[in-house]
Design an enzyme around this catalytic site. Sequence first.
Site, PDB file in Angstrom:
ATOM      1  CE1 TYR A  98       0.447   9.774  -6.856  1.00 22.85           C
ATOM      2  CE2 TYR A  98      -0.051  11.667  -8.213  1.00 22.85           C
ATOM      3  CZ  TYR A  98       0.805  10.643  -7.856  1.00 22.85           C
ATOM      4  OH  TYR A  98       2.017  10.492  -8.496  1.00 22.85           O
ATOM      5  CB  CYS A  99      -1.644  10.203  -0.542  1.00 23.89           C
ATOM      6  SG  CYS A  99      -3.336   9.793  -0.068  1.00 23.89           S
ATOM      7  CG  ASP A 100       1.083   5.291  -0.732  1.00 28.03           C
ATOM      8  OD1 ASP A 100       1.492   5.156  -1.900  1.00 28.03           O
ATOM      9  OD2 ASP A 100       1.835   5.451   0.238  1.00 28.03           O
ATOM     10  CG  LEU A 127       0.135   5.387  -7.062  1.00 26.84           C
ATOM     11  CD1 LEU A 127      -0.056   6.270  -8.290  1.00 26.84           C
ATOM     12  CD2 LEU A 127       1.565   5.478  -6.570  1.00 26.84           C
TER      13      LEU A 127
END
Length: 141
Positions: A98-100, A127
């Site tokens: 995952y990333c932002d 996120l």
Amino acid sequence: MNALQQHFDRHPLLVAAALAAAVLLAIYEFIRYHRKQATISPQELIRLQNHGALVLDLRDGEAFSQGHIGGARQFAAGDILDAGAKLGKYKDKPLVVYCDTGGLAGSAVRQLVAQGFKHAFALSGGLGSWRAENLPLTKAS
């Protein structure tokens, strides 16, 4: 049937355009279906974590220390190209990145699959989707 043939003969461009639109629609649906298979919701992430999934946070170290999903490991996005060597023992296990926002994670999943990871997923919405569901974050100490 004869009337249909006459229509095709009189309007070849219209028929060609309709066929092209049908092919493009089929390709779009195929891509959408496969992208959907590579993303999971926050609830599915929790379920996979309970079954031993490795969770990788692709954000930088500072963002990771500000708050991350419990049990996640910080993994530099640039290192995804070498993930096969660094994370080889996880090729047959669930792996979630995952990333932002989820955009970078989707690209990372494609790289992981190309390197032989059989169960690689991206957190849909990144996120941000985790936060939107008021799920807890862990801060690095």
